[in-house]
Design an enzyme around this catalytic site. Structure first.
Site, PDB file in Angstrom:
ATOM      1  CG  HIS A  92      -2.570   8.990  -2.979  1.00  0.00           C
ATOM      2  ND1 HIS A  92      -3.218  10.123  -2.258  1.00  0.00           N
ATOM      3  CD2 HIS A  92      -2.532   8.220  -1.990  1.00  0.00           C
ATOM      4  CE1 HIS A  92      -3.504   9.949  -1.103  1.00  0.00           C
ATOM      5  NE2 HIS A  92      -3.300   8.815  -0.921  1.00  0.00           N
ATOM      6  CD  GLU A  93       0.482   5.450  -1.024  1.00  0.00           C
ATOM      7  OE1 GLU A  93       1.173   5.220  -0.103  1.00  0.00           O
ATOM      8  OE2 GLU A  93      -0.741   5.334  -0.850  1.00  0.00           O
ATOM      9  CG  PHE A 108      -2.084   3.218  -5.801  1.00  0.00           C
ATOM     10  CD1 PHE A 108      -1.951   3.639  -4.641  1.00  0.00           C
ATOM     11  CD2 PHE A 108      -1.567   1.796  -5.760  1.00  0.00           C
ATOM     12  CE1 PHE A 108      -1.870   3.202  -3.291  1.00  0.00           C
ATOM     13  CE2 PHE A 108      -1.436   1.151  -4.448  1.00  0.00           C
ATOM     14  CZ  PHE A 108      -1.587   1.841  -3.350  1.00  0.00           C
ATOM     15  CG  HIS A 158      -1.957   1.197   1.191  1.00  0.00           C
ATOM     16  ND1 HIS A 158      -2.984   0.988   2.149  1.00  0.00           N
ATOM     17  CD2 HIS A 158      -1.911   2.224   0.515  1.00  0.00           C
ATOM     18  CE1 HIS A 158      -3.640   2.472   1.801  1.00  0.00           C
ATOM     19  NE2 HIS A 158      -2.873   2.993   0.962  1.00  0.00           N
ATOM     20  CE  LYS A 172      -2.021  11.203   3.299  1.00  0.00           C
ATOM     21  NZ  LYS A 172      -3.409  10.447   3.574  1.00  0.00           N
ATOM     22  CG  HIS A 173       2.755   8.403   2.520  1.00  0.00           C
ATOM     23  ND1 HIS A 173       2.345   8.966   3.909  1.00  0.00           N
ATOM     24  CD2 HIS A 173       1.482   8.113   1.914  1.00  0.00           C
ATOM     25  CE1 HIS A 173       0.800   8.526   3.931  1.00  0.00           C
ATOM     26  NE2 HIS A 173       0.236   8.193   2.614  1.00  0.00           N
TER      27      HIS A 173
END
Length: 210
Positions: free
Chosen positions: A96-97, A93, A43, A100-101
């Protein structure tokens, strides 16, 4: 790959069971690369703090750029694909990862390639499904005691956090969904967790087929 200390304490490597995502999601679509293997997928790799807080969206000036993950694409498709609909190449996806991170880990993992490569290496270093199956716990749709799942993972050398989602058949049961492993920011290796996410699991946990 390693740089100076960043303003967080450790990483969570968050792995999810695709069967639980698909069973609980409003819709579930296989990625354009095909149905993923029946195994835990990535994830994300998330910077986190000891007090439970976490940094996010740290550098808007560095958006995801797919050209920077050349050579990793095959592993990304196999181990970090999106099951959201409509079917896609998973780049939304990954973006986004990273945004954000990943941007919050830039002082340690200096580039997008470093970030994704580190997560892939860590995922390849663990075998959660093997540890569970060694204890007779298989993704067969049956439910197992949560304590048995925890013991199996600990016997396999892991001491993770476990989160669940609710089954959609109104049975009130919970499903094994995500497993949180902790990663040292000093050496980027799996380490005992200094703090774990709050568990959402019941005393018995379903392990859905995928």
């Amino acid at each position: 790959m390693l740089g100076t200390s960043s303003a967080f304490d450790f990483f969570y490597l968050v792995l999810e069971w695709p069967g639980s995502y698909c069973d609980a999601a409003t819709s579930c679509c296989y990625p354009q690369s095909g149905k993923p293997a029946s195994d835990f997928s990535i994830h994300g790799l998330w910077p986190n703090n000891l007090d439970g807080s976490y940094p996010e969206n740290c550098d808007p000036s560095r958006p995801f750029n797919a050209s920077q993950i050349g050579g990793l694409r095959g592993d990304m498709d196999a181990l970090w694909s999106s099951l959201s609909c409509p079917s896609s190449n998973s780049e939304k996806f990954w973006a986004h990862e990273w945004e954000k991170h990943g941007t919050c880990s830039e002082k340690i993992l200096r580039s997008q390639r470093d970030y994704f490569a580190a997560a892939l290496r860590l995922r390849k270093s663990v075998d959660l499904l093997g540890a569970l199956e060694q204890a007779g716990i298989s993704p067969d749709g049956k439910s197992y005691p949560l304590a048995l799942i925890k013991n199996a993972l600990q016997d396999g050398g892991y001491a993770p956090g476990i989160t669940c989602n609710a089954d959609d058949d109104d049975s009130g049961s919970s499903q094994l969904y995500q497993i949180y492993l902790c990663v040292s920011k000093e050496n980027l290796e799996i380490t005992p967790c200094p703090v774990l996410p709050r568990s959402s699991c019941h005393s018995r946990v379903e392990f859905p087929v995928f």
